[in-house]
Scaffold this motif. Structure first.
Motif, mmCIF file in Angstrom:
data_model
loop_
_atom_site.group_PDB
_atom_site.id
_atom_site.type_symbol
_atom_site.label_atom_id
_atom_site.label_comp_id
_atom_site.label_asym_id
_atom_site.label_seq_id
_atom_site.Cartn_x
_atom_site.Cartn_y
_atom_site.Cartn_z
ATOM 1 N N ARG A 244 35.060 43.283 46.201
ATOM 2 C CA ARG A 244 36.006 42.237 45.801
ATOM 3 C C ARG A 244 36.501 42.542 44.399
ATOM 4 N N ILE A 245 37.733 42.199 44.149
ATOM 5 C CA ILE A 245 38.387 42.621 42.918
ATOM 6 C C ILE A 245 37.745 42.040 41.670
ATOM 7 N N ASP A 246 37.307 40.776 41.702
ATOM 8 C CA ASP A 246 36.694 40.180 40.512
ATOM 9 C C ASP A 246 35.377 40.857 40.181
ATOM 10 N N TRP A 247 34.625 41.210 41.224
ATOM 11 C CA TRP A 247 33.324 41.857 41.012
ATOM 12 C C TRP A 247 33.510 43.251 40.412
ATOM 13 N N PHE A 248 34.485 43.969 40.938
ATOM 14 C CA PHE A 248 34.753 45.312 40.411
ATOM 15 C C PHE A 248 35.088 45.259 38.928
ATOM 16 N N TRP A 249 36.043 44.404 38.557
ATOM 17 C CA TRP A 249 36.474 44.385 37.172
ATOM 18 C C TRP A 249 35.393 43.839 36.236
ATOM 19 N N HIS A 250 34.673 42.829 36.656
ATOM 20 C CA HIS A 250 33.636 42.300 35.772
ATOM 21 C C HIS A 250 32.542 43.347 35.531
ATOM 22 N N LEU A 317 41.561 19.557 40.160
ATOM 23 C CA LEU A 317 42.417 19.883 41.304
ATOM 24 C C LEU A 317 42.998 21.287 41.153
ATOM 25 N N TYR A 318 42.215 22.283 41.549
ATOM 26 C CA TYR A 318 42.648 23.671 41.425
ATOM 27 C C TYR A 318 43.341 24.085 42.726
ATOM 28 N N SER A 319 44.636 23.991 42.758
ATOM 29 C CA SER A 319 45.364 24.409 43.950
ATOM 30 C C SER A 319 45.589 25.915 43.923
ATOM 31 N N LYS A 320 45.827 26.479 45.088
ATOM 32 C CA LYS A 320 46.092 27.915 45.174
ATOM 33 C C LYS A 320 47.342 28.277 44.371
ATOM 34 N N GLN A 321 48.339 27.419 44.432
ATOM 35 C CA GLN A 321 49.577 27.692 43.715
ATOM 36 C C GLN A 321 49.346 27.711 42.211
ATOM 37 N N GLN A 322 48.507 26.785 41.700
ATOM 38 C CA GLN A 322 48.213 26.750 40.261
ATOM 39 C C GLN A 322 47.442 27.993 39.825
ATOM 40 N N ILE A 323 46.504 28.417 40.666
ATOM 41 C CA ILE A 323 45.714 29.615 40.339
ATOM 42 C C ILE A 323 46.625 30.840 40.294
ATOM 43 N N LYS A 324 47.484 30.984 41.278
ATOM 44 C CA LYS A 324 48.389 32.131 41.308
ATOM 45 C C LYS A 324 49.372 32.101 40.145
ATOM 46 N N GLY A 325 49.862 30.911 39.798
ATOM 47 C CA GLY A 325 50.789 30.802 38.683
ATOM 48 C C GLY A 325 50.135 31.174 37.370
ATOM 49 N N PHE A 326 48.909 30.707 37.158
ATOM 50 C CA PHE A 326 48.165 31.043 35.937
ATOM 51 C C PHE A 326 47.899 32.543 35.864
ATOM 52 N N PRO A 334 45.089 37.146 40.913
ATOM 53 C CA PRO A 334 44.543 35.800 41.104
ATOM 54 C C PRO A 334 43.070 35.792 41.532
ATOM 55 N N GLY A 335 42.622 36.874 42.184
ATOM 56 C CA GLY A 335 41.212 36.956 42.570
ATOM 57 C C GLY A 335 40.284 36.962 41.365
ATOM 58 N N ILE A 336 40.746 37.511 40.238
ATOM 59 C CA ILE A 336 39.944 37.518 39.016
ATOM 60 C C ILE A 336 39.790 36.103 38.480
ATOM 61 N N VAL A 337 40.854 35.325 38.566
ATOM 62 C CA VAL A 337 40.789 33.918 38.143
ATOM 63 C C VAL A 337 39.812 33.158 39.037
ATOM 64 N N VAL A 338 39.919 33.375 40.337
ATOM 65 C CA VAL A 338 39.027 32.710 41.282
ATOM 66 C C VAL A 338 37.563 33.050 40.964
ATOM 67 N N GLY A 339 37.295 34.324 40.705
ATOM 68 C CA GLY A 339 35.929 34.747 40.408
ATOM 69 C C GLY A 339 35.362 34.056 39.186
ATOM 70 N N GLN A 340 36.143 33.934 38.135
ATOM 71 C CA GLN A 340 35.643 33.286 36.924
ATOM 72 C C GLN A 340 35.480 31.782 37.121
ATOM 73 N N LEU A 341 36.380 31.172 37.872
ATOM 74 C CA LEU A 341 36.238 29.741 38.147
ATOM 75 C C LEU A 341 34.998 29.477 39.001
ATOM 76 N N GLN A 342 34.725 30.365 39.940
ATOM 77 C CA GLN A 342 33.523 30.227 40.759
ATOM 78 C C GLN A 342 32.273 30.364 39.898
ATOM 79 N N HIS A 343 32.272 31.334 39.023
ATOM 80 C CA HIS A 343 31.113 31.560 38.154
ATOM 81 C C HIS A 343 30.851 30.367 37.238
ATOM 82 N N HIS A 351 36.215 28.472 47.998
ATOM 83 C CA HIS A 351 37.581 28.172 47.560
ATOM 84 C C HIS A 351 38.387 29.463 47.351
ATOM 85 N N SER A 352 39.524 29.584 48.023
ATOM 86 C CA SER A 352 40.483 30.682 47.811
ATOM 87 C C SER A 352 39.865 32.069 47.957
ATOM 88 N N ARG A 353 38.973 32.214 48.898
ATOM 89 C CA ARG A 353 38.301 33.506 49.058
ATOM 90 C C ARG A 353 39.273 34.606 49.497
#
Length: 412
Positions: A244-250, A317-326, A334-343, A351-353
């Motif tokens: 997964r992309i977040d795991w690789f980069w972290h 309220l973390y919507s998929k659209q907000q995560i992608k926009g950020f 966006p997968g990197i954002v998801v990974g940090q929010l999960q952590h 969420h948003s796997r």
């Protein structure tokens, strides 16, 4: 306990013959007492037949002062004394299997199979660069994994030793603090796109950092390691066990943090833990240098100030659209954002796997890889990689390595 060798061992038949003479019995008499054929008694006395548990029980009853166990012990001791003396092959092979993941290392072609215990021990000594089979290796490193960071298992040592062997054959430019900073800046530009991760090995090589990917051995639960071949030759090895992309980069940023701080250069073995909750207990006493590497990793992907502002504005309220926009605004996937929010516990792991894109097939296409369908190949270093010997490393250290699919038709 010291093993004592008996000078002479008498057969049950010889003892039985003495007992008959002492009582004035014939073999026929004993056969009638036992209710067994005469030829059975004769065969035991002549050594043609052994004492069975049934016969031992009868003899124990026939001769007071003895027991079935007494006759069975005589039989087993006598039979053992008659066997040819064994060498220590079984004990030596057992020690290898108890210590090392022998079968898996042979299957991965890290060690060549052989029936000779001398050759097998020699190959393990060469692989781990040990003087004696009972020696403990000294391998300064910083490793990120999901097991206790207080100890290093032999399968983990084998994985890291393989990383050292492969990294020696890579040709890279000279490492410096300046080249490190430049590499970090260039790597940040790759964060938005999965396909751009194929450029990671080249950027690291141009910064003087050797980079290899090695599929983990069973039960190692290791993600990455940083170590140094010498004071100016850092190495990063990743397992990519979580695709997964977040795991690789972290993990990559984390190991780069260790290089920045020179961890593993002079320090003893430094073991890290994960960020996904597999090792919550051991994270409670995580060393400060590991926390420092984690903070470096997080900052390299997403500045903490940026993430804090996003969390404060959007929570809960973390919507998929907000995560992608950020993610688009700060220039990361966006997968990197998801990974940090999960952590951080801001969103559940479900969420948003779909944003946690796979990267292994991209990274392994350009990195020197051992496993995942690839086998490392080098025109001048192939001998080193198939039968690693520290003495032969120097002659091929500058060879340019390529790789080939281990199974060309394998679907990726």
């Amino acid at each position: 306990m010291t093993n004592r060798k008996v000078a002479e061992v008498f057969s049950p038949g010889e003892i039985l013959k003495e007992e008959l003479e002492a009582r004035g019995w014939t073999q026929s008499d004993l056969a009638e007492i036992l209710g067994r054929p005469v030829n059975l008694v004769n065969d035991i006395i002549s050594g043609k037949r052994g004492v069975t548990p049934e016969t031992a029980r009868g003899l124990g009853d026939a001769f007071p002062g003895t027991s079935a166990q007494f006759w069975l012990n005589l039989e087993s001791t006598y039979r053992l004394s008659r066997t040819e003396p064994k060498d220590d092959t079984v004990a030596r092979r057992s020690k290898l299997y108890e210590r090392y993941p022998v079968k898996e290392m042979i299957r991965r072609h890290w060690i060549h199979a052989t029936d000779s215990i001398d050759d097998l021990e020699r190959r393990f000594l060469e692989f781990f660069e040990l003087p004696f089979i009972d020696s403990e290796p000294t391998f300064a490193h910083a490793a990120r994994k999901s097991t206790s960071y207080e100890t290093v298992t032999w399968p983990q040592r084998a994985w890291m030793s393989r990383a050292k062997q492969l990294s020696r054959a890579l040709s890279v430019k000279k490492f410096s603090d300046k080249s490190f900073v430049a590499a970090v800046d260039r790597l940040r530009l790759l964060l938005p796109n999965v396909e751009d991760t194929r450029l990671v090995p080249r950027i690291l090589a141009e910064a003087g950092i050797r980079f290899v990917v090695i599929e983990p051995l069973s039960h190692t639960r290791i993600d990455g390691v940083c170590f140094w071949l010498d004071k100016t030759s850092p190495v990063i090895a990743l397992s990519l066990r979580y695709d997964r992309i977040d795991w690789f980069w972290h993990t990559l940023w984390h190991e780069l943090g260790h290089i920045k701080n020179r961890d593993g250069l002079q320090n003893p073995e430094i073991l890290d833990t994960d960020i996904v909750g597999e090792q919550e207990e051991s994270m409670k006493d995580k060393p400060e240098n590991e926390r420092t590497a984690d903070r470096f990793a997080c900052e390299c992907s997403i500045a903490s100030s940026e993430l804090e502002r996003f969390v404060a504005r959007v929570r809960p309220l973390y919507s998929k659209q907000q995560i992608k926009g950020f993610a688009s605004r700060i220039g990361v996937h966006p997968g990197i954002v998801v990974g940090q929010l999960q952590h951080r516990g801001e969103i559940p792991y479900a969420h948003s796997r779909e944003m946690l894109m796979k990267v292994r097939h991209v990274v392994t296409s350009s990195a020197l890889t051992d496993g995942y369908g690839y086998a490392p190949v080098a025109s001048k270093a192939s001998k080193l990689l198939s039968n690693p010997n520290p003495k032969s490393v120097k002659s091929v250290a500058g060879s340019a390595l390529t790789q080939r699919p281990d199974k060309p038709n394998r679907k990726r």
